[in-house]
Design an enzyme around this catalytic site. Structure first.
Site, PDB file in Angstrom:
ATOM      1  N   TYR A   9       0.826  -1.211   0.000  1.00 20.11           N
ATOM      2  CA  TYR A   9       0.000   0.000   0.000  1.00 20.11           C
ATOM      3  C   TYR A   9       0.862   1.264   0.000  1.00 20.11           C
ATOM      4  CZ  TYR A   9      -3.390   3.474   1.692  1.00 20.11           C
ATOM      5  OH  TYR A   9      -4.183   4.580   1.829  1.00 20.11           O
ATOM      6  N   ASN A  18       7.648  -2.059   2.811  1.00 20.93           N
ATOM      7  CA  ASN A  18       6.665  -1.028   3.137  1.00 20.93           C
ATOM      8  C   ASN A  18       6.036  -1.343   4.490  1.00 20.93           C
ATOM      9  OD1 ASN A  18       5.030   1.306   2.273  1.00 20.93           O
ATOM     10  ND2 ASN A  18       3.324  -0.142   2.210  1.00 20.93           N
ATOM     11  N   SER A  68       3.161  -3.294   4.343  1.00 19.50           N
ATOM     12  CA  SER A  68       3.365  -4.709   4.026  1.00 19.50           C
ATOM     13  C   SER A  68       4.751  -4.903   3.450  1.00 19.50           C
ATOM     14  CB  SER A  68       2.327  -5.192   2.995  1.00 19.50           C
ATOM     15  OG  SER A  68       1.012  -5.050   3.477  1.00 19.50           O
ATOM     16  N   SER A  77       0.089  -5.755   8.444  1.00 21.64           N
ATOM     17  CA  SER A  77       1.078  -5.943   7.388  1.00 21.64           C
ATOM     18  C   SER A  77       0.808  -7.223   6.611  1.00 21.64           C
ATOM     19  CB  SER A  77       2.483  -6.005   8.004  1.00 21.64           C
ATOM     20  OG  SER A  77       3.475  -6.115   7.008  1.00 21.64           O
ATOM     21  N   GLY A  78       0.845  -7.118   5.295  1.00 22.42           N
ATOM     22  CA  GLY A  78       0.786  -8.301   4.447  1.00 22.42           C
ATOM     23  C   GLY A  78       2.198  -8.786   4.193  1.00 22.42           C
TER      24      GLY A  78
END
Length: 366
Positions: free
Chosen positions: A141, A213, A243, A281-282
């Site tokens: 993102y 990120n 993420s 967070s991914g």
């Protein structure tokens, strides 16, 4: 973009022996391309900008004239994100496409454009057989630095990234899909690193590319030093909201279940810089091997033969992954440039100050 310094350039002594370029492109045949869009300043106006985003394209087998399976495995440490094609990788053990990294709201466009590239590139195979395209597209993102809701990534941007893919040294920081990313509340983005692994007297490579990120400042650790506890200026987050995508490539022959285990080690790699794998967070990882080249399974006979490494030989490979992931994250921050936030407007995602970082490292005799 002019060459930016990397972690080793400023004296950070990361362990392990890197490949020639210290990049994922040290894995023979792997190419990487970028499209970077930086336009406008000021507060965000949806559909108008500012635009600070892009696409990173990784071609595991370069631009071969025929599709070949790329053996792979995936792992999700925390699933607050997206990587398409994972279901088939987990079941089938391979994918056929470029890997494209972009922002959260451009996954669909990247998937559409990558599918178009595959159909055009491998026109003969698609016209003669009932083949399907299932590209691997992943996201993080960038809405703090980019008009993400304006969906500025178009088909031509994705195709440009794929067509520009090259071997050799590649850019880091504010480039490609990493253009608008923030890492540990410093400017983050794209980072890469590699390690040489010797098996039976033969040199192989493990290469990593990250789109970083994630993280908050207090967590940041560099080579065991709690840097984030010292560099406390210009914080911009109250909690984590990013993420990280980690792509691991190797020329070591592995079976898909072994590559899944390799992908898991990215979790240890990102943990070395301090992340606990936060809720927002991914943290999604993919590992692939360029070994065991063969035709697409639809054209092969019933029984196949693959070469693979003995599980008992994996410890130095795991170590290479952890080292490369850790260094890739720090490289992303070292190479990045300060960028103004679009929301909330008035703040900046500052690039980490090299001199201040080194001062903290010296306090801990590092």
């Amino acid at each position: 973009m002019s060459a930016r310094k990397r972690a080793r350039d400023i004296g950070l002594d990361f362990p392990g022996v890197p490949g020639h370029f210290n990049a994922i492109t040290d894995v023979p045949g792997v190419k990487v391309g970028y499209t970077t869009i930086i336009e406008g300043e000021g507060p965000v106006v949806i559909g108008e900008g500012p635009i600070r985003t892009g696409v990173t394209a990784i071609l595991p087998r370069g631009t071969k004239e025929k599709m070949q399976p790329v053996w792979a495995g995936t792992y999700s440490l925390n699933g607050n994100g997206e990587m398409t094609g994972m279901h088939w990788v987990n079941d089938g053990g391979y994918f056929l496409s470029p890997i494209c990294l972009t922002n959260t709201h451009s996954v669909g466009m990247a998937h559409h454009a990558t599918t178009k590239w595959m159909i055009e590139k491998y026109k003969e195979q698609f016209s003669e057989h009932h083949l399907w395209a299932m590209p691997v597209i992943a996201e993080t993102y960038d809405g703090l630095l980019n008009d993400i809701n304006g969906q500025h990534i178009k088909e031509e941007h994705v195709l440009s990234a794929i067509h520009s893919a090259k071997s050799g040294a590649i850019a880091e920081g504010n480039v490609g899909g990493g253009t608008g990313m923030i890492c540990y509340e410093f400017k983050g983005g794209t980072g890469t690193s590699s390690r040489i692994v010797e098996l039976n007297g033969e040199q192989h490579h493990v290469g990593v590319l990250v789109q970083a990120n994630y993280g908050i400042r207090d967590w940041l650790t560099v080579l065991g030093v709690p840097v984030g506890k010292h560099l406390t200026e210009h914080k911009i987050l109250s909690k984590e909201q990013g993420s990280i995508i980690v792509i691991i490539g190797t020329d070591i022959p592995m079976l898909p279940h072994q590559l899944k285990r390799l992908a898991k080690r990215a979790a240890i790699g990102i943990g070395r810089s301090g992340s606990p794998g936060g809720n927002n967070s991914g943290d999604i990882f993919l590992a692939f091997s360029t070994a065991n080249q063969m035709d697409i399974p639809q054209l092969l006979e019933d029984k196949l033969t693959m070469t693979f490494v003995n599980d008992e030989s994996f410890d130095p490979i795991y170590e290479a992954v952890c080292q490369s992931v850790d260094e890739s994250v720090i490289n992303a921050m070292i190479a990045a440039k300060t960028m103004s936030l679009v929301k909330p407007f008035g703040k900046k995602a500052h690039a980490i100050d090299h001199e201040k970082l080194l001062k903290v490292m010296k306090q801990y005799t590092r």
